[in-house]
Design a protein around this motif. Structure first.
Motif, short mmCIF file in Angstrom:
data_model
loop_
_atom_site.label_atom_id
_atom_site.label_comp_id
_atom_site.label_asym_id
_atom_site.label_seq_id
_atom_site.Cartn_x
_atom_site.Cartn_y
_atom_site.Cartn_z
N THR A 107 0.85 -1.18 0.00
CA THR A 107 0.00 0.00 0.00
C THR A 107 0.89 1.24 0.00
O THR A 107 2.07 1.16 -0.37
CB THR A 107 -0.94 -0.02 1.22
OG1 THR A 107 -1.84 1.09 1.14
CG2 THR A 107 -0.17 0.03 2.54
N THR A 108 0.36 2.39 0.38
CA THR A 108 1.13 3.62 0.43
C THR A 108 1.11 4.20 1.85
O THR A 108 0.25 3.84 2.66
CB THR A 108 0.55 4.68 -0.53
OG1 THR A 108 -0.75 5.05 -0.08
CG2 THR A 108 0.48 4.14 -1.95
N VAL A 109 2.05 5.10 2.13
CA VAL A 109 2.09 5.77 3.42
C VAL A 109 0.81 6.58 3.62
O VAL A 109 0.22 6.59 4.70
CB VAL A 109 3.33 6.68 3.52
CG1 VAL A 109 3.25 7.56 4.78
CG2 VAL A 109 4.61 5.86 3.54
N ASP A 110 0.36 7.25 2.56
CA ASP A 110 -0.86 8.06 2.66
C ASP A 110 -2.07 7.20 3.04
O ASP A 110 -2.93 7.63 3.82
CB ASP A 110 -1.14 8.77 1.34
CG ASP A 110 -0.19 9.93 1.09
OD1 ASP A 110 0.35 10.44 2.08
OD2 ASP A 110 0.01 10.31 -0.06
N LYS A 111 -2.15 5.98 2.51
CA LYS A 111 -3.27 5.10 2.81
C LYS A 111 -3.24 4.68 4.28
O LYS A 111 -4.28 4.64 4.94
CB LYS A 111 -3.23 3.86 1.91
CG LYS A 111 -4.44 2.94 2.09
CD LYS A 111 -5.75 3.65 1.75
CE LYS A 111 -6.95 2.74 1.91
NZ LYS A 111 -8.21 3.45 1.63
N LEU A 112 -2.07 4.38 4.80
CA LEU A 112 -1.95 4.01 6.20
C LEU A 112 -2.39 5.16 7.11
O LEU A 112 -3.05 4.95 8.13
CB LEU A 112 -0.52 3.59 6.52
CG LEU A 112 -0.05 2.27 5.91
CD1 LEU A 112 1.44 2.07 6.19
CD2 LEU A 112 -0.85 1.09 6.47
N ILE A 113 -2.02 6.39 6.73
CA ILE A 113 -2.40 7.55 7.53
C ILE A 113 -3.90 7.79 7.42
O ILE A 113 -4.56 8.20 8.37
CB ILE A 113 -1.60 8.78 7.09
CG1 ILE A 113 -0.12 8.58 7.45
CG2 ILE A 113 -2.13 10.05 7.73
CD1 ILE A 113 0.79 9.67 6.95
N GLU A 114 -4.46 7.51 6.24
CA GLU A 114 -5.91 7.66 6.06
C GLU A 114 -6.67 6.70 6.98
O GLU A 114 -7.68 7.06 7.57
CB GLU A 114 -6.27 7.37 4.60
CG GLU A 114 -7.77 7.46 4.30
CD GLU A 114 -8.09 7.05 2.89
OE1 GLU A 114 -9.20 6.53 2.65
OE2 GLU A 114 -7.23 7.23 2.00
#
Length: 602
Positions: A107-114
Motif C-alpha cells: 500500500t502507500t504511506v498516505d493510505k496508512l495515515i488515512e
C-alpha cells in the motif's frame, strides 16, 4: 504591514469551511449534491480537499460558473458510498516504519495515515495497534491500554545515509521533539551541519555545551529535531522515453499556455517555525514576481502562476509536490530556502520539470541534474570571476595572494589560484605572488601598484589583514595599494570603513542594484502604483528571475532587460545543471559601492 498586504492579495482566509456533515443535501435529477455556501477565502482547491471531489466536477455541476462569490450557493456532487474495504489490525514491531509497513502490505504511506489519522501527528509507536489494508494472517493480541512510554524516547521513523567522500554515517532520524546523534564527517563544518538538519548553529552549540563552532571528524553531536511527518514523494507519469540519467538533449513541448509554480515560505498560518522576517521576505518576493508576470503578459506570454506556501517545512513541500495541482507545472521557481532545494530538485529530475533557484544553493543540488538552473553564482564562481577580471585589467601590476587563516575559505583561495594560473591571457600575464598574512609586507613595492587578494569569508583573517596593511602601508606609494576581498567583509563591523575606502576595496558580487538608474526608477514607479511601497532588493530579484526564466523558456525573441542581474546560464558539465556565470566587480569609492567591471566565472 506585509502580512496584511499578502492576505489581501491572495484573498485567503483559513477560517473553517462548511463541513460536508453540516451542509444541506439536495437531490436534482437523481443526483445528490451538497449545498455549499461560499465564505470569504474559499477556493476551488479548498473545496476539493474538503469534500473529496475534483474541482472540475464542482465546476461542471454549476452551469455558468464564474468564480466563487461570497454568499452564493455552490453545488458539490456527492459521491456514491463505496463498499467498505477490508482492513485488519496489526501490532507494530520494534523499529518498523510507515514506509516499511507500506511495502509490507502493498500500500502507500498516505493510505496508512488515512486508515489511522493519529499517525499524521503522533507518529508510529512500538506495540501500537493500527489498521492495515487487506487480511493479515498473524494474530494480534488485544491491548486495552497502551503502556506509557518514556516521552524522551525517540520514535524511529526513517533511516538516512549521509555520504562524504569515502565515509558514510548512518543516521536514525526521529520525529518526536527529540534528538539524533550525528557523527561529524570528514571536512564537515558546523555551518554545513546546521544547514543539513535545518537547526541554528546557536542551538547546536547550546545543546552540546560548545564554546566554539569548530568541530572535528568523528565528533558526536546531539542534534535537535522537531515533530513532523515526512512523506515519500510519489513521481507522476512523464513523457515516454525520458531518462533522467541520460545525456540526450532535453526537449520540452511548446504549449499555448504554461503553468508556473512559485514556492515561497509565506507561512500564512503562523504555527511552528514561523518567522516574521522570512514571511515578509516571501511577501516581497511575491510582489516582485507578480510585477514580472505583468511584464511577461505584455510580451505575449500566456501563463498561469500558482503560489504555494512552503512554510520552510519539508513535510509541507512534500505535500505540495504530491498534490493534484502540481502535476501540470512546466517550471518551478523556488524554494526560497537553500535547505529545501535538494528535495525539490529530486522531484524535478524524476518528473522532467525545470527548476529555477532564485537564491544561492549548494553546488551539489546541480550535480547530475540538468533540470536545475541556479540564477545566483556560487562563491567559487565569484572568486574565479575576480581572478579572470584581474588577469585582464591588472597587467603589469603585482598580484599578491594572501592565504586565509580559516579552512572554510581554503577552497576560495584554491579557486582563485587555479583560475589565475590556468586561464589563457592575451599579452603579458600579471605575476602572482603567494604569501601569508605575516609575510606579505616583504613583497610590497613603491615602483608599481600592489593588488592584494584576500579570498576569505573569515572575520579574523579580514581584521588581521587590515591591521597589518595599516602598519606596512609606508612601503608603497600612498595610492599604490588596492585590496580585493569578498562581499562578506561588508558585514564585518570591526573593519574601519575609512581604510576600506583608502585601499579601494574591491569584491566580486552576484548582483548589482543601482536605485538611481532610469530602468529602476521606471520599474519602482509601477511597483508603487500597484503596492503603495518601494521595491526591496528581494522584490527586484524576484522580478529579474521570473522575467528571465519565463521569457527564456517560453518566449522567442530578444531577452528583456534585467534590473540588478545579468543572467548568463552555463552548464556546469554534461550531466549537471546550469549556473549563472556572470560576475560583477564592485569597488568602494568615496564610500560608495560602484560597478567597475564584470567577468565570466566559469
Amino acid at each position: 504591514m506585509y502580512r496584511l498586504l499578502i492576505l489581501f492579495l491572495f484573498f485567503i482566509s483559513f477560517s473553517a469551511m462548511a463541513q460536508p456533515g453540516v451542509a444541506n443535501v439536495v437531490e436534482i435529477e437523481g443526483q445528490k449534491f451538497y449545498e455549499h455556501k461560499v465564505e470569504t477565502g474559499n477556493t476551488l482547491w479548498g473545496m476539493q480537499s474538503m469534500y473529496g471531489v475534483p474541482y472540475q466536477e464542482i465546476v461542471e455541476a454549476n452551469p455558468g460558473f464564474d468564480g466563487l462569490k461570497e454568499g452564493e450557493i455552490v453545488l458539490v456532487p456527492i459521491k456514491e458510498v463505496e463498499t467498505p474495504e477490508v482492513t485488519s489490525e496489526y501490532k507494530v514491531k520494534n523499529r518498523e516504519t510507515l514506509y516499511g509497513l507500506s511495502r509490507k502490505f502493498n500500500t502507500t504511506v498516505d493510505k496508512l495515515i488515512e486508515l489511522n489519522p493519529s499517525l499524521a501527528t503522533e507518529g508510529l509507536k512500538k506495540h501500537q495497534i493500527i489498521k492495515v489494508p487487506g487480511a493479515v494472517s498473524e494474530e494480534v493480541e488485544p491491548i486495552t491500554q497502551l503502556p506509557e512510554e518514556n516521552p524522551l524516547t525517540p520514535n524511529p521513523f526513517v533511516v538516512d545515509t549521509l555520504e562524504s567522500g569515502d565515509a558514510q554515517s548512518s543516521v536514525v532520524l526521529t520525529f518526536s521533539d527529540s534528538t539524533i546523534q550525528h557523527t561529524v564527517l570528514p571536512n564537515e563544518t558546523m555551518y554545513k551541519i546546521s544547514k543539513r538538519f535545518m537547526v541554528s548553529i546557536e542551538e547546536i552549540m547550546k545543546l552540546n555545551d560548545l564554546r566554539s563552532t569548530a568541530v572535528r571528524e568523528g565528533q558526536i553531536l546531539t542534534i535537535p529535531v522537531k515533530n513532523e511527518r515526512v512523506d515519500r514523494v510519489d513521481v507522476r507519469p512523464v513523457l515516454e522515453g525520458y531518462n533522467p540519467d541520460s545525456p540526450d538533449s532535453l526537449q520540452f513541448e511548446e504549449k499555448p499556455s504554461y503553468n508556473v509554480a512559485i514556492l515561497i515560505p509565506l507561512h500564512l498560518e503562523f504555527g511552528p517555525g514561523y518567522s516574521e522576517r522570512m514571511s515578509e521576505l516571501a511577501t516581497q518576493f511575491y510582489m516582485g514576481a507578480t510585477l514580472a508576470v505583468d511584464s511577461l503578459e505584455k510580451m505575449g506570454l500566456n501563463a498561469n502562476v500558482h503560489i504555494f506556501d512552503t512554510k520552510n517545512d519539508s513535510a509541507t513541500i512534500a505535500g505540495i509536490l504530491n498534490s493534484p495541482d502540481f502535476t501540470s507545472m512546466d517550471v518551478i521557481i523556488g524554494p526560497l530556502m537553500n535547505g529545501n532545494a535538494a528535495q525539490v530538485a529530486s522531484y524535478c529530475k524524476a518528473n522532467k520539470v525545470r527548476m529555477v533557484c532564485p537564491v544561492p544553493v549548494d553546488s551539489d543540488v546541480l550535480e547530475e541534474n540538468r533540470l536545475v538552473y541556479a540564477t545566483v553564482p556560487s562563491r567559487i564562481t565569484l572568486i574565479r570571476g575576480l581572478a579572470k577580471y584581474m588577469l585582464e585589467h591588472k597587467k603589469g601590476e603585482r598580484i599578491i595572494l594572501i592565504k586565509p587563516l580559516d579552512k572554510e575559505s581554503q577552497p576560495l583561495y584554491d579557486a582563485f589560484r587555479t583560475a589565475f594560473l590556468e586561464t589563457e591571457v592575451i599579452g603579458n600575464r600579471p605575476s602572482l605572488i603567494e604569501t601569508t598574512l605575516e609575510g606579505f609586507s616583504a613583497h610590497m613595492s613603491r615602483s608599481s601598484n600592489n593588488c592584494f587578494v584576500v579570498p576569505s569569508i573569515d572575520r579574523r583573517t579580514a581584521t588581521k589583514f587590515i591591521n597589518n596593511i595599516n602598519r606596512s602601508s609606508f612601503r608603497a606609494r600612498p595610492d599604490g595599494v588596492q585590496l580585493y576581498g569578498t562581499r562578506e567583509w561588508l558585514k564585518f563591523s570591526e573593519l574601519n570603513n575609512v581604510f576600506m575606502n583608502k585601499y579601494n576595496f574591491h569584491f566580486a558580487e552576484q548582483t548589482h542594484l543601482d536605485y538611481y538608474s532610469d530602468e529602476m526608477i521606471a520599474l519602482n514607479k509601477g511597483f508603487r502604483l500597484k503596492y503603495k511601497t518601494d521595491m526591496s532588493k528581494i522584490a527586484v530579484q524576484a522580478y529579474d528571475v521570473v522575467l528571465h526564466s519565463c521569457s527564456d523558456f517560453f518566449l522567442s525573441g530578444e531577452r528583456p532587460m534585467l534590473i540588478m542581474n545579468d543572467i548568463n546560464l552555463e552548464q556546469v558539465s554534461e550531466m549537471d545543471g546550469y549556473e549563472n556565470s556572470h560576475v560583477f566587480i564592485i569597488e568602494q569609492e568615496e564610500f560608495e559601492l560602484i560597478k567597475v567591471g564584470s567577468a565570466n566565472g566559469h
